[in-house]
Design a protein around this motif. Structure first.
Motif, PDB file in Angstrom:
ATOM      1  N   PHE A  88     -59.050  11.586   8.242  1.00 47.18           N
ATOM      2  CA  PHE A  88     -58.771  10.996   9.552  1.00 47.18           C
ATOM      3  C   PHE A  88     -57.589  11.678  10.242  1.00 47.18           C
ATOM      4  O   PHE A  88     -57.598  11.842  11.461  1.00 47.18           O
ATOM      5  N   LEU A  89     -56.585  12.094   9.493  1.00 41.74           N
ATOM      6  CA  LEU A  89     -55.447  12.778  10.111  1.00 41.74           C
ATOM      7  C   LEU A  89     -55.820  14.175  10.589  1.00 41.74           C
ATOM      8  O   LEU A  89     -55.387  14.598  11.677  1.00 41.74           O
ATOM      9  N   VAL A  90     -56.645  14.880   9.830  1.00 40.67           N
ATOM     10  CA  VAL A  90     -57.109  16.206  10.276  1.00 40.67           C
ATOM     11  C   VAL A  90     -57.994  16.052  11.512  1.00 40.67           C
ATOM     12  O   VAL A  90     -57.863  16.801  12.480  1.00 40.67           O
ATOM     13  N   LEU A  91     -58.892  15.072  11.496  1.00 37.67           N
ATOM     14  CA  LEU A  91     -59.749  14.821  12.654  1.00 37.67           C
ATOM     15  C   LEU A  91     -58.909  14.473  13.885  1.00 37.67           C
ATOM     16  O   LEU A  91     -59.167  14.980  14.987  1.00 37.67           O
ATOM     17  N   ALA A  92     -57.884  13.657  13.696  1.00 36.16           N
ATOM     18  CA  ALA A  92     -56.987  13.311  14.812  1.00 36.16           C
ATOM     19  C   ALA A  92     -56.289  14.559  15.342  1.00 36.16           C
ATOM     20  O   ALA A  92     -56.142  14.726  16.557  1.00 36.16           O
ATOM     21  N   GLY A  93     -55.880  15.431  14.450  1.00 34.93           N
ATOM     22  CA  GLY A  93     -55.232  16.670  14.867  1.00 34.93           C
ATOM     23  C   GLY A  93     -56.156  17.558  15.678  1.00 34.93           C
ATOM     24  O   GLY A  93     -55.754  18.145  16.682  1.00 34.93           O
ATOM     25  N   ILE A  94     -57.405  17.652  15.240  1.00 33.68           N
ATOM     26  CA  ILE A  94     -58.379  18.472  15.967  1.00 33.68           C
ATOM     27  C   ILE A  94     -58.668  17.873  17.343  1.00 33.68           C
ATOM     28  O   ILE A  94     -58.652  18.575  18.353  1.00 33.68           O
ATOM     29  N   LEU A  95     -58.898  16.561  17.381  1.00 39.14           N
ATOM     30  CA  LEU A  95     -59.241  15.922  18.655  1.00 39.14           C
ATOM     31  C   LEU A  95     -58.066  15.926  19.636  1.00 39.14           C
ATOM     32  O   LEU A  95     -58.225  16.306  20.796  1.00 39.14           O
ATOM     33  N   ALA A  96     -56.884  15.489  19.171  1.00 36.55           N
ATOM     34  CA  ALA A  96     -55.730  15.408  20.082  1.00 36.55           C
ATOM     35  C   ALA A  96     -55.071  16.758  20.284  1.00 36.55           C
ATOM     36  O   ALA A  96     -54.667  17.095  21.399  1.00 36.55           O
ATOM     37  N   GLY A  97     -54.959  17.528  19.217  1.00 38.65           N
ATOM     38  CA  GLY A  97     -54.213  18.765  19.279  1.00 38.65           C
ATOM     39  C   GLY A  97     -54.972  19.958  19.802  1.00 38.65           C
ATOM     40  O   GLY A  97     -54.374  20.952  20.202  1.00 38.65           O
ATOM     41  N   VAL A  98     -56.304  19.873  19.810  1.00 35.13           N
ATOM     42  CA  VAL A  98     -57.097  20.998  20.307  1.00 35.13           C
ATOM     43  C   VAL A  98     -57.994  20.551  21.466  1.00 35.13           C
ATOM     44  O   VAL A  98     -57.810  20.983  22.596  1.00 35.13           O
ATOM     45  N   VAL A  99     -58.935  19.678  21.182  1.00 39.45           N
ATOM     46  CA  VAL A  99     -59.937  19.302  22.190  1.00 39.45           C
ATOM     47  C   VAL A  99     -59.280  18.663  23.416  1.00 39.45           C
ATOM     48  O   VAL A  99     -59.441  19.150  24.537  1.00 39.45           O
ATOM     49  N   ALA A 100     -58.543  17.573  23.201  1.00 40.99           N
ATOM     50  CA  ALA A 100     -57.937  16.874  24.342  1.00 40.99           C
ATOM     51  C   ALA A 100     -56.904  17.748  25.056  1.00 40.99           C
ATOM     52  O   ALA A 100     -56.804  17.708  26.280  1.00 40.99           O
ATOM     53  N   GLN A 101     -56.166  18.544  24.290  1.00 40.62           N
ATOM     54  CA  GLN A 101     -55.144  19.387  24.911  1.00 40.62           C
ATOM     55  C   GLN A 101     -55.783  20.437  25.820  1.00 40.62           C
ATOM     56  O   GLN A 101     -55.297  20.695  26.916  1.00 40.62           O
ATOM     57  N   LEU A 102     -56.880  21.044  25.394  1.00 40.51           N
ATOM     58  CA  LEU A 102     -57.563  22.031  26.236  1.00 40.51           C
ATOM     59  C   LEU A 102     -58.147  21.381  27.492  1.00 40.51           C
ATOM     60  O   LEU A 102     -58.041  21.922  28.588  1.00 40.51           O
TER      61      LEU A 102
END
Length: 138
Positions: free
Chosen positions: A68-82
């Motif tokens: 869940f923490l890795v998924l959160a990182g991908i979603l917030a740190g990559v997808v949402a940021q872009l």
């Protein structure tokens, strides 16, 4: 009271950073800007590791927490940021930021639906105020 001031400091930083990003995006494509921003995150992590030599909680983490923490990182740190950078590049900061800051509404709904969190009057009023503010921007 300490938690309140830490939250207020967080809000200030989160309010200041989009200003820096908007200025930085003025002459660069959003994906390139994101990659440069990530170098700042990487540098911050290196500094954090240098000053925090022991991480005893890593050994206590289960697969579920890691997932869940890795998924959160991908979603917030990559997808949402872009997606945010594309919105910030093309829109007005004064309109983009309030809309992106309505995320507590989604957190509230997910907490209620999936975690069984209670709906209180103060939470409902907060959600209505956020949504009302968003409608005023439109």
């Amino acid at each position: 009271m300490e938690a309140f001031f830490l939250a207020l400091l967080t809000a200030f930083i989160w309010g200041f950073v989009p200003f820096l990003e908007k200025v930085g995006l003025s002459s660069v494509e959003p994906t390139a800007a994101y990659l440069i921003r990530c170098s700042g995150v990487f540098l911050g992590v290196v500094i954090l590791i240098a000053f925090t030599p022991q991480f005893p909680s890593f050994g206590k983490m289960g697969i579920k927490a890691i997932f869940f923490l890795v998924l959160a990182g991908i979603l917030a740190g990559v997808v949402a940021q872009l997606v945010f950078y594309k919105a910030l590049k093309t829109g007005e900061i004064s309109k983009i930021i309030p809309v992106t800051c309505c995320y507590p509404v989604f957190s509230f709904l997910l907490g209620w639906i999936f975690l069984g969190e209670e709906i209180t009057l103060s939470k409902a009023v907060g959600v209505l105020l956020i949504l009302g503010g968003i409608l005023l921007l439109k």
